[in-house]
Motif scaffolding. Structure first.
Motif, PDB file in Angstrom:
ATOM      1  N   ILE A  11      48.766 119.975   2.917  1.00  0.00           N
ATOM      2  CA  ILE A  11      47.877 118.654   2.247  1.00  0.00           C
ATOM      3  C   ILE A  11      48.398 118.727   0.959  1.00  0.00           C
ATOM      4  CG2 ILE A  11      46.230 117.214   2.349  1.00  0.00           C
ATOM      5  CD1 ILE A  11      44.804 117.902   5.029  1.00  0.00           C
ATOM      6  N   VAL A  15      49.881 115.836  -1.389  1.00  0.00           N
ATOM      7  CA  VAL A  15      49.071 114.609  -2.977  1.00  0.00           C
ATOM      8  C   VAL A  15      49.931 115.681  -3.676  1.00  0.00           C
ATOM      9  CG1 VAL A  15      46.969 114.637  -4.098  1.00  0.00           C
ATOM     10  CG2 VAL A  15      46.725 115.386  -1.903  1.00  0.00           C
ATOM     11  N   ASP A  18      53.365 113.128  -3.768  1.00  0.00           N
ATOM     12  CA  ASP A  18      52.429 111.814  -3.667  1.00  0.00           C
ATOM     13  C   ASP A  18      52.111 111.579  -5.678  1.00  0.00           C
ATOM     14  OD1 ASP A  18      52.526 111.696  -1.529  1.00  0.00           O
ATOM     15  OD2 ASP A  18      50.586 111.266  -0.974  1.00  0.00           O
ATOM     16  N   VAL A  27      42.790 109.643  -6.046  1.00  0.00           N
ATOM     17  CA  VAL A  27      43.114 110.571  -5.001  1.00  0.00           C
ATOM     18  C   VAL A  27      41.871 110.476  -4.992  1.00  0.00           C
ATOM     19  CG1 VAL A  27      42.561 112.492  -3.568  1.00  0.00           C
ATOM     20  CG2 VAL A  27      45.188 112.768  -5.936  1.00  0.00           C
ATOM     21  N   THR A  29      39.971 110.612  -1.779  1.00  0.00           N
ATOM     22  CA  THR A  29      39.345 110.834  -0.265  1.00  0.00           C
ATOM     23  C   THR A  29      38.106 110.302   0.538  1.00  0.00           C
ATOM     24  OG1 THR A  29      38.443 113.112  -0.669  1.00  0.00           O
ATOM     25  CG2 THR A  29      40.893 112.590  -0.347  1.00  0.00           C
ATOM     26  N   THR A 224      43.387 107.351  -0.491  1.00  0.00           N
ATOM     27  CA  THR A 224      44.481 106.681  -0.749  1.00  0.00           C
ATOM     28  C   THR A 224      45.405 108.805   0.551  1.00  0.00           C
ATOM     29  OG1 THR A 224      43.867 109.424  -1.916  1.00  0.00           O
ATOM     30  CG2 THR A 224      44.489 106.887  -3.096  1.00  0.00           C
ATOM     31  N   HIS A 225      44.365 109.342   0.985  1.00  0.00           N
ATOM     32  CA  HIS A 225      44.517 110.339   1.831  1.00  0.00           C
ATOM     33  C   HIS A 225      43.360 110.461   2.441  1.00  0.00           C
ATOM     34  CE1 HIS A 225      46.797 111.171  -2.083  1.00  0.00           C
ATOM     35  NE2 HIS A 225      48.151 111.913  -1.231  1.00  0.00           N
ATOM     36  N   ILE A 227      42.431 112.007   5.711  1.00  0.00           N
ATOM     37  CA  ILE A 227      42.502 113.655   6.225  1.00  0.00           C
ATOM     38  C   ILE A 227      41.281 113.618   7.470  1.00  0.00           C
ATOM     39  CG2 ILE A 227      42.127 115.484   6.116  1.00  0.00           C
ATOM     40  CD1 ILE A 227      42.043 115.248   3.215  1.00  0.00           C
ATOM     41  N   ARG A 253      46.950 106.139   3.627  1.00  0.00           N
ATOM     42  CA  ARG A 253      47.377 107.209   4.855  1.00  0.00           C
ATOM     43  C   ARG A 253      46.891 108.575   5.275  1.00  0.00           C
ATOM     44  NH1 ARG A 253      54.118 108.105   2.091  1.00  0.00           N
ATOM     45  NH2 ARG A 253      54.735 105.941   1.333  1.00  0.00           N
ATOM     46  N   GLN A 254      47.145 108.050   7.066  1.00  0.00           N
ATOM     47  CA  GLN A 254      46.385 109.371   7.476  1.00  0.00           C
ATOM     48  C   GLN A 254      47.382 110.716   7.571  1.00  0.00           C
ATOM     49  OE1 GLN A 254      44.568 108.502  11.073  1.00  0.00           O
ATOM     50  NE2 GLN A 254      45.882 109.722  12.374  1.00  0.00           N
ATOM     51  N   TYR A 255      46.455 112.385   7.495  1.00  0.00           N
ATOM     52  CA  TYR A 255      47.490 112.491   7.428  1.00  0.00           C
ATOM     53  C   TYR A 255      46.167 114.454   8.444  1.00  0.00           C
ATOM     54  CZ  TYR A 255      49.803 111.265   3.647  1.00  0.00           C
ATOM     55  OH  TYR A 255      50.010 110.742   3.187  1.00  0.00           O
TER      56      TYR A 255
END
Length: 550
Positions: A11, A15, A18, A27, A29, A224-225, A227, A253-255
């Motif tokens: 992850i 980042v 990105d 960033v 979260t 942005t991320h 998670i 976006r999903q991670y």
């Protein structure tokens, strides 16, 4: 706080790429719990990843409550989650609720209807289930799938006004009933629920489904991320569909990462709630529970939990971590912090027959030999003391070096004593031991005249404080699981042992969550819930040693 950037993972690498590519220039979260229970050790991993990633890249992390199901949510859970996140050492940059966005979610659902991307379905939950298809067979279209935009808009507005009963109608996305991904087979977007919401009261009688609400929340907040754990991987196409079709200005976006699983530990909130409701445990904060509040009450420190979850790593492969690894980190954290003291958990009286009856002397003892800066303490010593029952045997086996008739041992921080006699009750139980001491052997005097092989601990009978000590074993046993067993069949009947013993008198000022190492017994925490000045209660955090090696 410790430096979280000591190791990298996939992850963090995402980042970095990105930021380098310019997809994002900052960033954001979020940690998004549903307030329907207390946080557990698995949540601690998610908290750590989200906050640590944002911290490392000088970003922001939000705490957001996904409160879309009023039937299961409560303010109690909201407050407990906030307390746990702060206790773990994290502070959020923004506090939000999914319910803050109910108006916008409704407007986005209306937009989907106008675009022909959503429809009101009259089928029951069972009918929808039966027509959804399987992994190898496509689903079947609802007979209401081709309603006009005007009819759907009218029905959805009437759903909002409360004109229909629960279960009569739902709003579904119109995607593809033949999709190989079952999450895209016209998933539900809104359902009717006449429940009072902890945040919005009775303003709404329709509520968005989590899978629909979640991506909208991320988009509104500029995440942005996004998670999350691996079970949401199959949901990612729907997540992207919602963001795109709802025409959200920001596109998160999903991670996904593999969730934390521990041996002998159940982390399903449904099962944990069952344990609480059926009084198997003493509430959500029972020290046997894997909840953050339970671990805090047992005696775990935030540092030990943070270090543990970081050491487990961030991967996409599911695995089970040995619970002894978690115990390793609390030992490592407490060994330099916890004052040493002596406690006798199963007391047996010893009378030192040649010690003056009215004499009391104060003996010096280290507070923590691994951390000399903590200084020394003084402990009283007189004619009568308590030792552990296991430290005396009438007929010992070979290589037993503790107390038995005719044998001499060292009392920790005191003198050599020798057993000369003992007393039994009518049932044959040993109730008292008579010993003599050698005043030349006082600890710290440099006596070298002879050596003894055994050292035992003790407390002074006249001054010691009564204490309740609770010893814990795993509540759920992995090896107890057999085919057909129910969850409650796996409960360990020996998960709690309560002993009534004695501790040193200097423990009188100990307060809730103070931690100590009881010589030879392990690390103990003053129970913040049950311990009082007149009734000391200690929870064993962990034993002293383990064969586990990282």
């Amino acid at each position: 706080m410790e430096n979280p950037s000591a190791s990298s993972h996939f992850i963090k690498n995402i980042v970095i790429e990105d930021l380098k590519s310019g997809r994002v220039d900052h960033v954001v979260t979020r940690f998004p719990p549903e307030p329907n229970g207390y946080l557990h050790i698995g949540h601690a991993k998610s908290i750590s990843i989200n906050f640590d990633v944002a911290d490392e890249f000088k970003g922001r992390t939000y705490l957001r409550f996904d409160d879309t199901n009023p039937l299961k949510e409560d303010v109690e859970f909201v407050e407990s989650i906030k307390e746990d996140v702060r206790w773990l050492g994290y502070e959020w940059d923004g506090l939000f609720f999914a319910s803050d966005y109910f108006d916008e979610m409704y407007d986005r659902a209306v937009l989907l209807i106008k675009k022909g991307k959503a429809y009101v379905d009259d089928q029951s939950a069972e009918e929808i289930r039966l027509t959804r298809g399987t992994l190898t067979e496509p689903g079947k279209n609802s007979p209401h799938r081709d309603r006009t935009v005007e009819e759907n808009l009218d029905l959805f507005e009437r759903m909002r006004k409360g004109e229909f009963k629960e279960g009569d109608k739902i709003l579904r996305a119109k995607i593809d009933m033949g999709s190989p991904n079952m999450n895209l087979r016209d998933p539900a977007l809104y359902r009717i629920s006449y429940a009072t919401h902890h945040n919005t009261g009775d303003k709404w009688c329709i509520y968005p489904m989590y899978a629909f609400a979640h991506p909208i929340e991320d988009a509104i907040e500029g995440v942005t991320h996004s998670i999350c754990t691996l079970e949401f991987e199959d949901q990612r196409p729907f997540y992207d569909w919602v963001v795109a079709e709802c025409e959200m200005p920001h596109q998160p976006r999903q991670y996904e990462f593999a969730r934390l699983n521990l041996t002998n530990t159940v982390m399903s909130k449904r099962f944990l709630k069952q344990l609480v409701e059926e009084n198997v445990v003493d509430g959500w904060d029972d020290p046997r529970m894997p909840t953050i509040s339970g671990m805090r009450r047992k005696g775990y420190t935030p540092e030990s939990i943070r270090n543990f979850v970081r050491e487990t790593g961030v991967t996409k492969a599911n695995s089970v971590v040995d619970e002894r690894m978690l115990e390793h980190f609390i030992r490592e954290d407490l060994k330099l912090k916890a004052p040493r003291t002596m406690a006798v958990l199963r007391p047996l009286k010893v009378v030192i027959t040649n010690y003056p009856e009215d004499q009391v002397e104060m003996l010096d003892a280290e507070i923590n030999p691994e951390n000399p800066e903590m200084g020394a303490r003084q402990i009283p010593f007189s004619r009568e003391i308590y030792i552990e029952q296991d430290d005396f045997m009438e007929n010992p086996p070979s290589k037993y070096f503790r107390l038995f008739p005719g044998n001499e041992v060292r009392l920790k921080n005191a003198y050599f004593i020798k057993c000369n006699d003992f007393i039994k009750d009518a049932d044959g139980n040993i109730t008292e031991i008579h010993c003599t001491y050698d005043p030349e052997t006082k600890s710290g005097t440099g006596f070298t005249g002879r050596k003894v092989k055994g050292t035992i601990h003790w407390v002074d009978a006249r001054h010691a404080l009564p204490a309740e000590c609770r010893l814990y074993e795993p509540l759920i046993m992995d090896d107890a699981e057999e085919e057909g067993d129910s969850f409650l069949d796996r409960i360990n009947p020996n998960s709690l042992e309560t002993l009534h013993g004695f501790v040193e008198p200097n423990m009188k000022e100990a307060s809730g969550n103070d931690k100590f190492q009881f010589f030879r017994h392990g690390y103990f925490n003053v129970d913040p819930k049950h311990s009082t000045a007149d009734h000391l209660v200690y929870n064993r955090v962990v034993s002293l040693k383990s064969s586990f090696v990282i």
